[in-house]
Design an enzyme around this catalytic site. Structure first.
Site, mmCIF file in Angstrom:
data_model
loop_
_atom_site.group_PDB
_atom_site.id
_atom_site.type_symbol
_atom_site.label_atom_id
_atom_site.label_comp_id
_atom_site.label_asym_id
_atom_site.label_seq_id
_atom_site.Cartn_x
_atom_site.Cartn_y
_atom_site.Cartn_z
ATOM 1 N N ARG A 11 10.755 -1.041 11.554
ATOM 2 C CA ARG A 11 10.151 -1.300 11.801
ATOM 3 C C ARG A 11 9.740 -2.233 13.331
ATOM 4 O O ARG A 11 9.828 -2.957 13.351
ATOM 5 C CB ARG A 11 8.911 -0.969 11.279
ATOM 6 C CG ARG A 11 8.620 0.487 10.718
ATOM 7 C CD ARG A 11 7.615 0.878 9.459
ATOM 8 N NE ARG A 11 6.406 -0.228 10.344
ATOM 9 C CZ ARG A 11 4.849 -0.677 9.587
ATOM 10 N NH1 ARG A 11 5.437 0.588 8.247
ATOM 11 N NH2 ARG A 11 3.905 -0.735 9.640
ATOM 12 N N ARG A 29 -9.112 1.388 8.455
ATOM 13 C CA ARG A 29 -9.058 -1.089 8.602
ATOM 14 C C ARG A 29 -9.954 -0.814 9.742
ATOM 15 O O ARG A 29 -9.863 -2.192 10.039
ATOM 16 C CB ARG A 29 -8.245 -0.080 9.719
ATOM 17 C CG ARG A 29 -6.903 -0.455 9.226
ATOM 18 C CD ARG A 29 -5.209 -0.322 10.163
ATOM 19 N NE ARG A 29 -4.471 -1.510 9.726
ATOM 20 C CZ ARG A 29 -3.401 -0.751 9.287
ATOM 21 N NH1 ARG A 29 -2.658 0.544 9.031
ATOM 22 N NH2 ARG A 29 -1.868 -0.699 8.781
ATOM 23 N N LYS A 87 0.753 -1.037 0.052
ATOM 24 C CA LYS A 87 0.149 0.499 0.540
ATOM 25 C C LYS A 87 0.554 1.253 -0.137
ATOM 26 O O LYS A 87 0.681 1.768 -0.677
ATOM 27 C CB LYS A 87 -0.729 -0.017 0.863
ATOM 28 C CG LYS A 87 -2.106 -1.034 1.480
ATOM 29 C CD LYS A 87 -3.330 -1.116 2.408
ATOM 30 C CE LYS A 87 -2.129 -1.189 4.007
ATOM 31 N NZ LYS A 87 -1.454 -2.540 4.251
ATOM 32 N N ARG A 100 -0.094 -8.188 13.866
ATOM 33 C CA ARG A 100 -1.277 -7.395 12.795
ATOM 34 C C ARG A 100 -1.520 -8.079 11.999
ATOM 35 O O ARG A 100 -3.057 -7.716 11.236
ATOM 36 C CB ARG A 100 0.355 -6.739 12.469
ATOM 37 C CG ARG A 100 0.530 -5.780 13.575
ATOM 38 C CD ARG A 100 2.222 -4.432 12.844
ATOM 39 N NE ARG A 100 1.837 -4.495 11.124
ATOM 40 C CZ ARG A 100 3.199 -4.192 10.312
ATOM 41 N NH1 ARG A 100 3.973 -4.696 10.251
ATOM 42 N NH2 ARG A 100 3.017 -3.583 9.287
ATOM 43 N N ARG A 120 11.241 -5.637 5.347
ATOM 44 C CA ARG A 120 11.445 -4.444 4.402
ATOM 45 C C ARG A 120 12.544 -3.113 5.944
ATOM 46 O O ARG A 120 12.312 -3.478 7.061
ATOM 47 C CB ARG A 120 9.633 -3.781 5.079
ATOM 48 C CG ARG A 120 9.409 -2.347 5.039
ATOM 49 C CD ARG A 120 7.970 -2.604 4.864
ATOM 50 N NE ARG A 120 7.425 -2.651 5.699
ATOM 51 C CZ ARG A 120 5.708 -2.261 5.827
ATOM 52 N NH1 ARG A 120 5.176 -2.190 5.110
ATOM 53 N NH2 ARG A 120 5.031 -2.348 6.645
HETATM 54 P P1 AMP Z 1 0.957 0.355 8.879
HETATM 55 O O1 AMP Z 1 1.903 2.119 8.139
HETATM 56 O O2 AMP Z 1 -0.139 0.937 8.182
HETATM 57 O O3 AMP Z 1 1.378 -0.848 8.767
HETATM 58 O O4 AMP Z 1 0.478 1.380 10.247
HETATM 59 C C1 AMP Z 1 1.064 1.461 11.516
HETATM 60 C C2 AMP Z 1 0.081 0.873 12.575
HETATM 61 O O5 AMP Z 1 0.127 2.160 12.725
HETATM 62 C C3 AMP Z 1 -0.876 0.466 12.567
HETATM 63 O O6 AMP Z 1 -0.310 -1.485 12.988
HETATM 64 C C4 AMP Z 1 -1.601 0.670 14.112
HETATM 65 O O7 AMP Z 1 -1.331 0.682 14.850
HETATM 66 C C5 AMP Z 1 -1.319 1.933 13.669
HETATM 67 N N1 AMP Z 1 -2.528 2.455 12.410
HETATM 68 C C6 AMP Z 1 -2.360 2.484 10.831
HETATM 69 N N2 AMP Z 1 -3.981 3.400 10.008
HETATM 70 C C7 AMP Z 1 -4.641 3.037 11.690
HETATM 71 C C8 AMP Z 1 -5.925 2.528 11.685
HETATM 72 N N3 AMP Z 1 -6.608 3.515 10.555
HETATM 73 N N4 AMP Z 1 -6.433 2.095 13.032
HETATM 74 C C9 AMP Z 1 -5.745 2.144 13.558
HETATM 75 N N5 AMP Z 1 -4.369 2.443 13.841
HETATM 76 C C10 AMP Z 1 -3.827 2.317 12.623
#
Ligand code: AMP
Length: 216
Positions: free
Chosen positions: A155, A88, A13, A166, A122
Site C-alpha cells: 500500500r 476515526r 483490525k 498516519r 504488509r
Molecule cells: P485503513 O485501511 O483503515 O488503514 O484506511 C486507509 C486510509 O483510508 C486511511 O489512512 C485514511 O486515509 C482513509 N480512511 C479510512 N477510514 C477512514 C475514516 N474513518 N476517516 C477518515 N479517513 C479514513
C-alpha cells in the site's frame, strides 16, 4: 450485533474483522477498503480521496460519515456488522451513535514497535484485498494471493513517510475515542501483540462471550 474494530494502523483490525466476519456471519465493512476499491476502479470517489489517502491523511468527516451511513442502511447490515477503520474522529463517533449505535468496540492494543514491524511487511491483494505479511503471514507463492491468485502489492500509505503521518493522526484524532467509548461503556480491550492465530483465539472467545451475554 454491532462491533467496531478499533486500534492503531497495523493493530490487526482488518485481519481480525475478516476472521470474525467468517466466524459470526456479520458483514465486514472497512472504510479503507471501500476507498481503495474506489481508487482501483477510478470512480469519482476514488479520484477525490487518492491524494489524501496516499499521503497518510484522513478523508473528511463529511464524506466518510455519508458513505458509512449509506452502507449501514443496506439490507445485509440489518442484523449487525463489523466496522473496521471507522470511526476515526470524535465527530464520526458521534455521528455513528446518532444513526446506528455500536454495541461493542474492540480495542486491539499493540505497541508502537509492533505497528512499525507489521506495516513495513504488509502486502495486500490487488484483487480481493486480503492482507498478507512477508514474515508473519506469507502467501504460499511469493507475491500471489492464496485466495484469488491476483498480485500482491505494498500500500502506498504503508511507506515510511505516510506511516509517520498516519500514526500522528491516530494519536491526535483517533486515540481520544478510547475515552469517548470508555464513557459510553462499550469499550473492550484485547491484546493484539501476539501472532494472528493467538490474537484471534482470544478475540473469538471475547466476542462469543459478548454474543452469549446478549442472548441470555
Ligand atoms: P485503513 O485501511 O483503515 O488503514 O484506511 C486507509 C486510509 O483510508 C486511511 O489512512 C485514511 O486515509 C482513509 N480512511 C479510512 N477510514 C477512514 C475514516 N474513518 N476517516 C477518515 N479517513 C479514513
Amino acid at each position: 450485533m454491532k462491533f467496531v474494530f478499533f486500534g492503531a494502523p497495523g493493530a490487526g483490525k482488518g485481519t481480525m474483522a475478516s476472521r470474525a466476519s467468517t466466524a459470526f456471519g456479520l458483514p465486514h465493512i472497512s472504510t479503507g477498503e471501500i476507498f481503495r476499491g474506489a481508487m482501483r476502479e477510478g470512480t469519482p470517489l476514488g479520484l477525490q480521496v487518492k491524494a489524501v489517502i496516499e499521503s497518510g491523511g484522513l478523508v473528511s468527516d463529511e464524506l466518510t460519515i455519508g458513505l458509512v451511513r449509506e452502507r449501514l442502511a443496506k439490507d445485509d447490515a440489518a442484523g449487525g456488522w463489523l466496522l473496521d477503520g471507522f470511526p476515526r474522529t470524535i465527530a464520526q463517533a458521534e455521528a455513528l451513535a446518532s444513526f446506528c449505535p455500536e454495541d461493542h468496540v474492540i480495542d486491539l492494543q499493540v505497541s508502537d514497535a509492533k505497528v512499525i514491524e507489521r506495516l513495513s511487511g504488509r502486502r495486500m491483494c490487488k484483487g480481493c484485498g486480503r492482507i498478507f505479511h512477508t514474515r508473519f503471514m506469507p502467501p504460499s507463492k511469493p507475491g500471489i494471493c492464496d485466495d484469488c491468485g491476483a498480485a500482491l502489492y505494498t500500500r502506498e500509505d504503508d511507506r515510511e513517510e505516510s506511516v509517520r503521518v498516519r500514526l500522528e493522526n491516530y494519536r491526535g484524532q483517533t486515540m481520544p475515542l478510547v475515552d469517548y467509548y470508555t464513557a459510553r461503556g462499550t469499550l473492550v480491550s484485547v491484546d493484539g501483540e501476539a501472532d494472528a492465530d493467538a490474537v484471534w483465539a482470544d478475540l473469538r472467545a471475547v466476542m462469543e462471550g459478548l454474543i452469549a451475554a446478549e442472548k441470555a
